[in-house]
Design an enzyme around this catalytic site. Structure first.
Site, mmCIF file in Angstrom:
data_model
loop_
_atom_site.group_PDB
_atom_site.id
_atom_site.type_symbol
_atom_site.label_atom_id
_atom_site.label_comp_id
_atom_site.label_asym_id
_atom_site.label_seq_id
_atom_site.Cartn_x
_atom_site.Cartn_y
_atom_site.Cartn_z
ATOM 1 N N THR A 25 0.840 -1.193 0.000
ATOM 2 C CA THR A 25 0.000 0.000 0.000
ATOM 3 C C THR A 25 0.877 1.245 0.000
ATOM 4 O O THR A 25 1.798 1.371 0.805
ATOM 5 C CB THR A 25 -0.925 -0.005 1.228
ATOM 6 O OG1 THR A 25 -1.856 -1.079 1.088
ATOM 7 C CG2 THR A 25 -1.686 1.311 1.353
ATOM 8 N N GLN A 98 -3.757 -7.003 -7.046
ATOM 9 C CA GLN A 98 -4.217 -7.655 -5.821
ATOM 10 C C GLN A 98 -5.585 -7.112 -5.419
ATOM 11 O O GLN A 98 -5.770 -5.902 -5.269
ATOM 12 C CB GLN A 98 -3.234 -7.430 -4.671
ATOM 13 C CG GLN A 98 -3.604 -8.286 -3.455
ATOM 14 C CD GLN A 98 -2.828 -7.921 -2.213
ATOM 15 O OE1 GLN A 98 -2.953 -6.815 -1.701
ATOM 16 N NE2 GLN A 98 -2.057 -8.861 -1.699
ATOM 17 N N HIS A 174 -6.397 -11.358 -1.891
ATOM 18 C CA HIS A 174 -5.700 -11.080 -0.629
ATOM 19 C C HIS A 174 -6.421 -11.788 0.522
ATOM 20 O O HIS A 174 -7.473 -11.358 0.975
ATOM 21 C CB HIS A 174 -5.684 -9.573 -0.390
ATOM 22 C CG HIS A 174 -4.656 -9.119 0.619
ATOM 23 N ND1 HIS A 174 -3.995 -9.985 1.453
ATOM 24 C CD2 HIS A 174 -4.175 -7.874 0.916
ATOM 25 C CE1 HIS A 174 -3.153 -9.307 2.217
ATOM 26 N NE2 HIS A 174 -3.242 -8.019 1.908
ATOM 27 N N ASN A 177 -2.906 -10.825 6.204
ATOM 28 C CA ASN A 177 -2.711 -9.535 6.892
ATOM 29 C C ASN A 177 -3.909 -9.052 7.709
ATOM 30 O O ASN A 177 -4.040 -7.863 7.982
ATOM 31 C CB ASN A 177 -2.321 -8.450 5.882
ATOM 32 C CG ASN A 177 -0.971 -8.714 5.248
ATOM 33 O OD1 ASN A 177 -0.504 -9.844 5.227
ATOM 34 N ND2 ASN A 177 -0.346 -7.685 4.715
ATOM 35 N N TYR A 179 -7.127 -9.000 6.930
ATOM 36 C CA TYR A 179 -8.236 -8.402 6.193
ATOM 37 C C TYR A 179 -9.387 -9.407 6.065
ATOM 38 O O TYR A 179 -9.385 -10.444 6.715
ATOM 39 C CB TYR A 179 -7.737 -7.873 4.849
ATOM 40 C CG TYR A 179 -6.695 -6.798 5.020
ATOM 41 C CD1 TYR A 179 -6.927 -5.696 5.842
ATOM 42 C CD2 TYR A 179 -5.453 -6.883 4.399
ATOM 43 C CE1 TYR A 179 -5.975 -4.712 6.033
ATOM 44 C CE2 TYR A 179 -4.484 -5.902 4.585
ATOM 45 C CZ TYR A 179 -4.752 -4.828 5.409
ATOM 46 O OH TYR A 179 -3.795 -3.857 5.604
ATOM 47 N N ARG A 226 -3.174 -15.164 -1.670
ATOM 48 C CA ARG A 226 -2.134 -14.928 -0.666
ATOM 49 C C ARG A 226 -2.667 -15.191 0.739
ATOM 50 O O ARG A 226 -3.789 -14.789 1.065
ATOM 51 C CB ARG A 226 -1.649 -13.478 -0.744
ATOM 52 C CG ARG A 226 -0.407 -13.195 0.116
ATOM 53 C CD ARG A 226 -0.021 -11.731 0.048
ATOM 54 N NE ARG A 226 1.419 -11.563 0.272
ATOM 55 C CZ ARG A 226 1.955 -10.564 0.958
ATOM 56 N NH1 ARG A 226 1.200 -9.629 1.498
ATOM 57 N NH2 ARG A 226 3.255 -10.475 1.112
ATOM 58 N N ASN A 234 -3.269 -6.609 12.368
ATOM 59 C CA ASN A 234 -4.625 -6.069 12.455
ATOM 60 C C ASN A 234 -5.540 -6.858 13.391
ATOM 61 O O ASN A 234 -6.722 -7.067 13.114
ATOM 62 C CB ASN A 234 -5.240 -5.975 11.061
ATOM 63 C CG ASN A 234 -4.551 -4.937 10.202
ATOM 64 O OD1 ASN A 234 -4.348 -3.806 10.633
ATOM 65 N ND2 ASN A 234 -4.168 -5.316 8.986
ATOM 66 N N GLY A 310 9.581 -6.585 -0.714
ATOM 67 C CA GLY A 310 8.771 -5.409 -0.453
ATOM 68 C C GLY A 310 9.573 -4.132 -0.434
ATOM 69 O O GLY A 310 9.851 -3.530 -1.459
#
Length: 353
Positions: A25, A98, A174, A177, A179, A226, A234, A310
């Site tokens: 991001t 993504q 995605h 992470n 989400y 992923r 999170n 990354g």
């Protein structure tokens, strides 16, 4: 690191090397979610990697969590991404967009409709998020109905169609992470008592149905996914019990013949080895914090087909060329990672410069 620079076939694509750009991001899209013209230059500069996986891109208004992230569900979004894919392809690169629905990791201040976030259960992640007014506690989300879950699955389907219309080579779903997809997978975020909660099979159902919908729309050869097993980003707490769930989930997804599985690795080596054995297609591995001198270990040991990078690709658009000759690297500027303009985005010098 010699194998890093070998060609590799991923699904129907021949990649020129085994280095991928991890999704990151950057919060530089226009206010309506259209990628800016700066993004055209940003991705084009990094097209020497074998595969670019774009920043997280929301499939709907509800899917947005952060300020100025791109979307892929309106004509303006599609037109903006067309410029990016055209640039990457002209530089000889491949790009997967993504698809990221953040679920509860959002704030009404950051979305176009300013509504309460949606999630598998009405459980707040107990973390803060950046807004235009600074850091704020994430509010408790609203629990999705079963009917709404079907609508979200369709949002992924339509977003995948839009990505291909925009010229992308494929999409990455995605599921990592913390989400929305990982919220369904994790017992601390999913307290549902229906077909999407409780058992391993039920908590895996949403991820599998999203993948099936995308495959039906654009084909397995254009679809990656992923995960971040045992990740705690999170507010997610998976623990050891979720290892069995990933075994089941990955075995089920393997039946769909997706182009690749992308694993964000958090140190459980036996699990990574199991995933390699369970997964028949290409495996991409991202190890946050791995020293660059060890970047090729997973490829050399035939654990991964591609390794993704990354932060070093933020500050070194020509990272592949630098690694080949052992050139020094630009240090990333942490103050310009998110939001802003060209500074810290497209102005990092190449070796030639």
């Amino acid at each position: 690191m010699s194998k890093l620079f070998d060609e590799v076939r991923i699904g129907n694509f021949n990649l020129k090397n085994r280095i991928g750009m991890a999704p990151m991001t950057r919060s530089r899209a226009l206010e309506d979610g259209t990628p800016s013209d700066l993004a055209v230059e940003y991705y084009g500069q990094r097209a020497s990697v074998g595969l670019i996986i774009s920043e997280g891109t929301q499939p709907s208004d509800d899917g947005q969590g952060y300020t100025n992230t791109p979307g892929i569900y309106t004509k303006a979004h599609i037109d903006g991404w067309k410029k990016i894919t055209s640039k990457v392809h002209s530089e000889g690169g491949k790009l997967f967009i993504q698809l990221m629905h953040v679920g509860r990791v959002s704030h009404p201040d950051n979305t176009p409709h300013h509504r309460q976030a949606v999630a598998p259960s009405a459980i707040a992640p107990n973390v803060e998020i950046f807004t235009a007014e600074g850091m704020k506690e994430i509010p408790t989300p609203r629990e999705l109905t079963e009917g709404e879950i079907k609508e979200v699955i369709n949002e992924f389907r339509l977003a995948a169609r839009s990505a291909i219309e925009a010229g992308a080579d494929g999409v990455e779903i995605h599921g990592a992470n913390g989400y929305l997809i990982q919220q369904f997978l994790s017992e601390n975020a999913n307290h549902r008592q229906d077909a999407y909660g409780g058992s391993i099979e039920n908590r895996s159902r949403f991820a599998i149905e999203v993948a099936k919908a995308v495959v039906e729309e654009i084909g397995a050869e254009r679809t990656g996914i992923r995960f971040s097993p045992q990740g705690t980003l999170n507010g997610i707490e998976e623990g050891e019990t979720n290892i069995d769930m990933y075994r089941y989930l990955i075995a089920e997804l393997d039946k769909l013949n997706l182009t690749y599985l992308h694993v964000m690795h958090f140190g459980n080596e036996p699990l990574v080895q199991e995933i390699r054995e369970l997964w028949s297609q290409a495996l991409l591995i991202n190890r946050p914090g791995r020293p660059l001198e060890h970047l090729g270990v997973d490829v050399d040991n035939e654990v991964a087909d591609v390794v993704t990078v990354g932060t070093w690709l933020i500050s070194n658009p020509d990272l592949v060329e630098r690694l080949k000759v052992g050139a020094p690297l630009n240090e990333p500027d942490r103050n310009t990672m998110y939001a802003g303009g060209a500074e810290g985005y497209i102005d990092y010098p190449s070796m030639k410069q």
